[in-house]
Design a protein around this motif. Structure first.
Motif, PDB file in Angstrom:
ATOM      1  N   PHE A  90      11.420 -13.434  31.079  1.00 53.86           N
ATOM      2  CA  PHE A  90      12.874 -13.435  30.790  1.00 53.86           C
ATOM      3  C   PHE A  90      13.116 -12.236  29.746  1.00 53.86           C
ATOM      4  CE2 PHE A  90      12.459 -17.365  32.663  1.00 53.86           C
ATOM      5  CZ  PHE A  90      13.392 -17.488  33.555  1.00 53.86           C
ATOM      6  N   ILE A  91      13.816 -11.249  30.367  1.00 54.36           N
ATOM      7  CA  ILE A  91      14.323 -10.200  29.419  1.00 54.36           C
ATOM      8  C   ILE A  91      15.725 -10.419  29.231  1.00 54.36           C
ATOM      9  CG2 ILE A  91      14.788  -7.639  29.082  1.00 54.36           C
ATOM     10  CD1 ILE A  91      12.096  -7.216  30.853  1.00 54.36           C
ATOM     11  N   GLY A  92      16.054 -10.709  27.904  1.00 56.61           N
ATOM     12  CA  GLY A  92      17.415 -11.179  27.606  1.00 56.61           C
ATOM     13  C   GLY A  92      17.526 -12.537  27.691  1.00 56.61           C
ATOM     14  N   THR A  93      17.933 -13.157  26.589  1.00 58.19           N
ATOM     15  CA  THR A  93      17.922 -14.599  26.323  1.00 58.19           C
ATOM     16  C   THR A  93      19.245 -15.008  25.748  1.00 58.19           C
ATOM     17  OG1 THR A  93      17.054 -14.507  24.155  1.00 58.19           O
ATOM     18  CG2 THR A  93      15.685 -15.050  26.279  1.00 58.19           C
ATOM     19  N   GLY A  94      20.304 -14.188  26.199  1.00 59.62           N
ATOM     20  CA  GLY A  94      21.809 -14.477  25.676  1.00 59.62           C
ATOM     21  C   GLY A  94      22.326 -15.875  26.511  1.00 59.62           C
ATOM     22  N   SER A  95      23.675 -15.818  26.859  1.00 56.11           N
ATOM     23  CA  SER A  95      24.272 -17.093  27.612  1.00 56.11           C
ATOM     24  C   SER A  95      23.663 -17.275  29.011  1.00 56.11           C
ATOM     25  CB  SER A  95      25.828 -16.460  27.686  1.00 56.11           C
ATOM     26  OG  SER A  95      26.262 -17.690  28.508  1.00 56.11           O
ATOM     27  N   MET A  96      23.333 -16.347  30.023  1.00 53.36           N
ATOM     28  CA  MET A  96      23.006 -16.813  30.983  1.00 53.36           C
ATOM     29  C   MET A  96      21.316 -16.908  30.936  1.00 53.36           C
ATOM     30  SD  MET A  96      23.891 -18.097  33.626  1.00 53.36           S
ATOM     31  CE  MET A  96      25.724 -17.923  33.677  1.00 53.36           C
ATOM     32  N   GLY A  97      20.729 -15.842  30.454  1.00 56.20           N
ATOM     33  CA  GLY A  97      19.251 -16.107  30.324  1.00 56.20           C
ATOM     34  C   GLY A  97      18.693 -17.257  29.772  1.00 56.20           C
ATOM     35  N   LYS A 128       4.507 -23.074  29.047  1.00 58.19           N
ATOM     36  CA  LYS A 128       3.644 -22.005  28.867  1.00 58.19           C
ATOM     37  C   LYS A 128       3.567 -21.159  29.933  1.00 58.19           C
ATOM     38  CE  LYS A 128       0.438 -25.061  31.775  1.00 58.19           C
ATOM     39  NZ  LYS A 128      -0.939 -25.853  31.806  1.00 58.19           N
ATOM     40  N   GLN A 129       4.497 -21.210  31.008  1.00 54.69           N
ATOM     41  CA  GLN A 129       4.592 -20.311  32.194  1.00 54.69           C
ATOM     42  C   GLN A 129       5.741 -19.127  31.642  1.00 54.69           C
ATOM     43  OE1 GLN A 129       5.482 -23.526  35.148  1.00 54.69           O
ATOM     44  NE2 GLN A 129       4.548 -21.937  36.604  1.00 54.69           N
ATOM     45  N   ILE A 130       6.338 -19.116  30.626  1.00 58.06           N
ATOM     46  CA  ILE A 130       7.611 -18.417  30.428  1.00 58.06           C
ATOM     47  C   ILE A 130       7.262 -17.551  29.217  1.00 58.06           C
ATOM     48  CG2 ILE A 130       9.845 -18.467  29.467  1.00 58.06           C
ATOM     49  CD1 ILE A 130      10.422 -21.226  31.063  1.00 58.06           C
ATOM     50  N   THR A 131       7.604 -16.314  29.333  1.00 52.41           N
ATOM     51  CA  THR A 131       7.734 -15.449  28.226  1.00 52.41           C
ATOM     52  C   THR A 131       8.983 -14.742  28.229  1.00 52.41           C
ATOM     53  OG1 THR A 131       5.236 -14.528  28.755  1.00 52.41           O
ATOM     54  CG2 THR A 131       6.547 -13.107  27.264  1.00 52.41           C
ATOM     55  N   ALA A 132       9.356 -14.499  26.896  1.00 55.42           N
ATOM     56  CA  ALA A 132      10.710 -13.990  26.707  1.00 55.42           C
ATOM     57  C   ALA A 132      10.928 -13.056  25.803  1.00 55.42           C
ATOM     58  CB  ALA A 132      11.837 -15.150  26.303  1.00 55.42           C
ATOM     59  N   SER A 133      11.832 -12.056  25.946  1.00 53.05           N
ATOM     60  CA  SER A 133      12.354 -11.144  24.944  1.00 53.05           C
ATOM     61  C   SER A 133      13.622 -10.964  24.843  1.00 53.05           C
ATOM     62  CB  SER A 133      11.534  -9.692  25.329  1.00 53.05           C
ATOM     63  OG  SER A 133      12.221  -9.200  26.658  1.00 53.05           O
ATOM     64  N   SER A 134      14.117 -10.568  23.614  1.00 58.44           N
ATOM     65  CA  SER A 134      15.574 -10.348  23.709  1.00 58.44           C
ATOM     66  C   SER A 134      15.605  -9.041  22.413  1.00 58.44           C
ATOM     67  CB  SER A 134      16.087 -11.642  22.972  1.00 58.44           C
ATOM     68  OG  SER A 134      17.494 -11.416  22.799  1.00 58.44           O
ATOM     69  N   ARG A 135      16.933  -8.641  22.482  1.00 61.29           N
ATOM     70  CA  ARG A 135      17.373  -7.588  21.532  1.00 61.29           C
ATOM     71  C   ARG A 135      17.558  -8.505  20.011  1.00 61.29           C
ATOM     72  NH1 ARG A 135      22.267  -4.152  23.159  1.00 61.29           N
ATOM     73  NH2 ARG A 135      23.218  -6.162  23.183  1.00 61.29           N
ATOM     74  N   THR A 136      17.922  -9.614  20.308  1.00 59.35           N
ATOM     75  CA  THR A 136      17.978 -10.381  19.277  1.00 59.35           C
ATOM     76  C   THR A 136      16.723 -11.482  18.879  1.00 59.35           C
ATOM     77  OG1 THR A 136      20.253 -10.297  19.351  1.00 59.35           O
ATOM     78  CG2 THR A 136      19.613 -12.166  17.615  1.00 59.35           C
ATOM     79  N   LEU A 137      15.848 -11.274  18.137  1.00 57.55           N
ATOM     80  CA  LEU A 137      14.474 -11.892  18.281  1.00 57.55           C
ATOM     81  C   LEU A 137      14.649 -13.613  17.692  1.00 57.55           C
ATOM     82  CD1 LEU A 137      11.376 -11.800  18.696  1.00 57.55           C
ATOM     83  CD2 LEU A 137      11.110 -11.232  16.429  1.00 57.55           C
TER      84      LEU A 137
END
Length: 276
Positions: A5-12, A28-37
C-alpha cells in the motif's frame, strides 16, 4: 500473496484495516509506505507483522499487488519512482477516480487496474467499482475481485462510467448523510423530535432499506408501491419529493462530471511530463 500500500491516508488506511478485519489478509502479507512515516508506524504498532517500508520503491519490490492510494497530483512523483522498478507480473491498482488506466499503462510495464472503494468498506459493506487494463488476465481479475469481496461487493463497470458510478457508491454516503441531517433538523424544528433520535431512526431505516433492495428481493419501484398506500401519508410525501427533487440529481451529476473533466485535463498534462 504480498500486497503493498503506497499511501496510508484516509482511504489507504481504511482499506488496510478493512482487509485485516475481514480476515482476507494477515499483517505479514502487507507492506506499507507513506509520505508521513508516523502513519505507517501507527498501523505497524496496531497490527504486529505489518511491514513498514522506508520508500515507495521498497514497498513495491517484492509485492504481487501494489495499491496506489495517493492524491491525483502525487501520481507524478510516485510513478516516476516505480516505472523502472515494477515488473510485468505485478498488478498496480489505482484507487483514484480521475487516474485513467491508459495513464498507468503508458508509464508502467505492469498490469493495471482501477478499483474505487467506499468508506462503507470499513463495516465490510458497499460496492467496489472495478476496471481493468488490457494486460489484466482473467486470473488477475478473479484475484482482485475475491479480495474485494471480503469487504463488500465488487462491481465491474466501464471506465467511462466511473464518475457517475462513484457519485452513488463512493460519494453517496456523504450525500445521504447530508440529506438525513437536513431531514432530522426539519423533524426537530417542526415536531420537537430530538435530532439525535431522528438521525438514529434514519440510519436504521437506511440500513433496512438497503437490505430490502439487496437481500429482500425488492426493486425500488416495488418498495415504493409496498409502502405508499394510495391516498395515504407516504403517497403525499412522495408527491412532494417528485415536485422538488426532480432536477437535483441531474444537476449533481452535471456538477461532479464537470469537476472530473477539469481534473482529467490537469492530469493529462501531468502524465505528459512523466512520459517525457
Amino acid at each position: 500473496m504480498q500486497i503493498a500500500f503506497i499511501g496510508t491516508g484516509s482511504m489507504g488506511g481504511l482499506l488496510i484495516e478493512s482487509f485485516l478485519r475481514s480476515g482476507a489478509l494477515q499483517p505479514k502479507q502487507i507492506t506499507a509506505s507513506s509520505r508521513t512515516l508516523s502513519k505507517v508506524e501507527r498501523l505497524s504498532a496496531r497490527y504486529p507483522g505489518l511491514k513498514t517500508a522506508s520508500s515507495n520503491v521498497q514497498a513495491a519490490l517484492h509485492s504481487d499487488i501494489i495499491f496506489l492510494c495517493v492524491k491525483p497530483l502525487d501520481f507524478q512523483s510516485v510513478l516516476s519512482e516505480l516505472k523502472d522498478v515494477v515488473t510485468e507480473e505485478q498488478i498496480v491498482v489505482s484507487i483514484t477516480s480521475p487516474i485513467l488506466l491508459a495513464h498507468l499503462e503508458s508509464i508502467l510495464p505492469s498490469k493495471a487496474a482501477k478499483i474505487i472503494p467506499t468508506i462503507t468498506h470499513s463495516v465490510l459493506s458497499g460496492a467496489s467499482l472495478c476496471m481493468y487494463g488490457e494486460r489484466i488476465r482473467p486470473e488477475d481479475r478473479l484475484l482482485l475481485e475475491q479480495l474485494f469481496s471480503s469487504v463488500g461487493t465488487p462491481v465491474p463497470i466501464p471506465e467511462t462510467q466511473v464518475r457517475t458510478a462513484s457519485d452513488i457508491s463512493s460519494c453517496g454516503p456523504a450525500f445521504l448523510a447530508y440529506i438525513l441531517a437536513l431531514w432530522a433538523d426539519a423533524a426537530e424544528s417542526r415536531s420537537g423530535l430530538d435530532r439525535n433520535t431522528a438521525i438514529q431512526l434514519g440510519a436504521q431505516m437506511l440500513l433496512g432499506t438497503g437490505r430490502l433492495l439487496t437481500e429482500g428481493g425488492f426493486t425500488v419501484e416495488q418498495l415504493q408501491q409496498r409502502v405508499a398506500v394510495p391516498g395515504g401519508v407516504t403517497a403525499e410525501g412522495l408527491q412532494v419529493l417528485q415536485e422538488h427533487l426532480f432536477q437535483v440529481f441531474p444537476e449533481l451529476i452535471k456538477t461532479t462530471t464537470r469537476k472530473h473533466e477539469h481534473d482529467l485535463i490537469k492530469l493529462d498534462k501531468l502524465f505528459e511530463n512523466i512520459e517525457a
